[in-house]
Design an enzyme around this catalytic site. Structure first.
Site, PDB file in Angstrom:
ATOM      1  N   LYS A 174       0.844  -1.212   0.000  1.00 44.25           N
ATOM      2  CA  LYS A 174       0.000   0.000   0.000  1.00 44.25           C
ATOM      3  C   LYS A 174       0.869   1.248   0.000  1.00 44.25           C
ATOM      4  CE  LYS A 174      -3.637   2.650   0.234  1.00 44.25           C
ATOM      5  NZ  LYS A 174      -4.708   2.528   1.234  1.00 44.25           N
ATOM      6  N   LYS A 240      -0.344  11.459   6.241  1.00 48.78           N
ATOM      7  CA  LYS A 240      -0.070  10.301   7.095  1.00 48.78           C
ATOM      8  C   LYS A 240       0.534   9.167   6.270  1.00 48.78           C
ATOM      9  CE  LYS A 240      -3.042   7.221   7.744  1.00 48.78           C
ATOM     10  NZ  LYS A 240      -3.417   5.867   7.188  1.00 48.78           N
TER      11      LYS A 240
END
Length: 312
Positions: A174, A240
């Site tokens: 990811k 983030k």
């Protein structure tokens, strides 16, 4: 009807459509969300509400999580009244959140040692639209038997489920996905700006490039939004994710000059108050008159003619 009872925690913009597809596939579904009102629509469609995380764990065979970050995963699992308190050995936790791979590995080890729970990290790509359509890409990490056990449930909302290796490998994949996404977004914004300044209708770029090597889901989805100036998303989530990428780069001694530069763009946007632009927000640097020139030498950057917001 499938016999496996599924618990779903985290019914945000992408979590709710994923949970709905699990329910529509016939799985008995138990839901819990920090904001109780977000469970209402699923309960109206046949899901069961759990008043606590502990109660949810007691009622299901497999638990799916879709929360904001690693701290939220820790809290959901190990916090007071959390999933661990209601769990039993052999249950499977499937984490759909985007979390640092090393944090994922630590959580998985802890939950196995203390509670006998198995863990699959299964972050997704494709956004709320892909979740609703059942076309998400899932990149999974975990033991072979655990990923296979989760595969049918993941298939409710995913077009493809790719097993990338042990626990944490899904999250690493990811991170790679996010690297490509932000680089793609930055290139799209810059190309559309160039086309507009030359006098080409930049709104036609996605159609013109369809089927070629420059074609992408990012171009098709975000190109029109950039052209219209309709930036929407959560820039904090973008930053983030990029923070995870940067830390992984440091830990592996991987050169990341492109990602480093693009991350600085998103930090600049956030510092100037653009907290709700998401990935496409990088186009704002070209869309807003003078954005790139504030505090910079006029001859160094952004010295071309101004183009109004929403017209790149």
């Amino acid at each position: 009807m499938p016999a496996t009872r599924i618990g779903f925690v985290g019914l945000g913009a992408i979590g709710e459509p994923m949970a709905r597809r699990v329910l529509e596939a016939g799985y008995p579904l138990v839901v819990h969300n920090r904001t109780p009102g977000k469970t209402a629509r699923l309960i109206g469609q046949g899901a069961t509400k759990a008043d606590s995380l502990r109660q949810l764990a007691q009622a299901v065979d497999m638990m799916l999580l879709c929360v904001t970050d690693g701290d939220a995963v820790e809290s959901v699992v190990f916090g007071p009244g959390g999933l661990a308190e209601g769990s039993r050995p052999g249950q499977l936790v499937v984490d759909l959140s985007t979390v640092h791979p090393l944090a994922t590995q630590a959580i998985a080890r802890k939950v196995l040692e203390l509670h006998g729970l198995h863990w699959v990290d299964a972050p997704v790509s494709g956004g709320p639209v892909g979740a609703a359509a059942g076309t998400l890409a899932v990149m999974a990490g975990g033991a072979d038997e655990d990923v296979e056990r989760a595969r049918a449930v993941l298939g409710c909302f995913a077009r493809q489920v790719t097993h990338m290796g042990g626990v944490g490998c899904g999250q690493l994949t990811k991170a790679c996905n996010q690297m490509i996404n932000v680089a793609n977004a930055a290139a799209i914004a810059e190309a559309m700006n160039l086309a507009s300044r030359f006098g080409v209708d930049h709104r036609r770029l996605p159609a013109a490039l369809a089927g070629g090597f420059a074609d992408s889901g990012m171009l098709r989805h975000f190109g029109p939004k950039m052209a219209d100036g309709s930036f929407a998303g959560n820039s904090a989530v973008t930053l983030k994710d990029l923070g995870i990428v940067e830390d992984l780069g440091r830990r592996t001694n991987s050169a990341m000059p492109v990602v480093g530069l693009i991350t600085s763009f998103y930090r600049l946007l956030a510092a100037r108050g653009h907290q709700h632009d998401g990935v496409a927000g990088v186009a704002r640097m070209y869309a807003e008159p003078g954005f790139l020139r504030r505090g910079a030498n006029h001859d160094e950057i952004g010295s071309g003619p101004e183009v109004p917001h929403g017209q790149l």
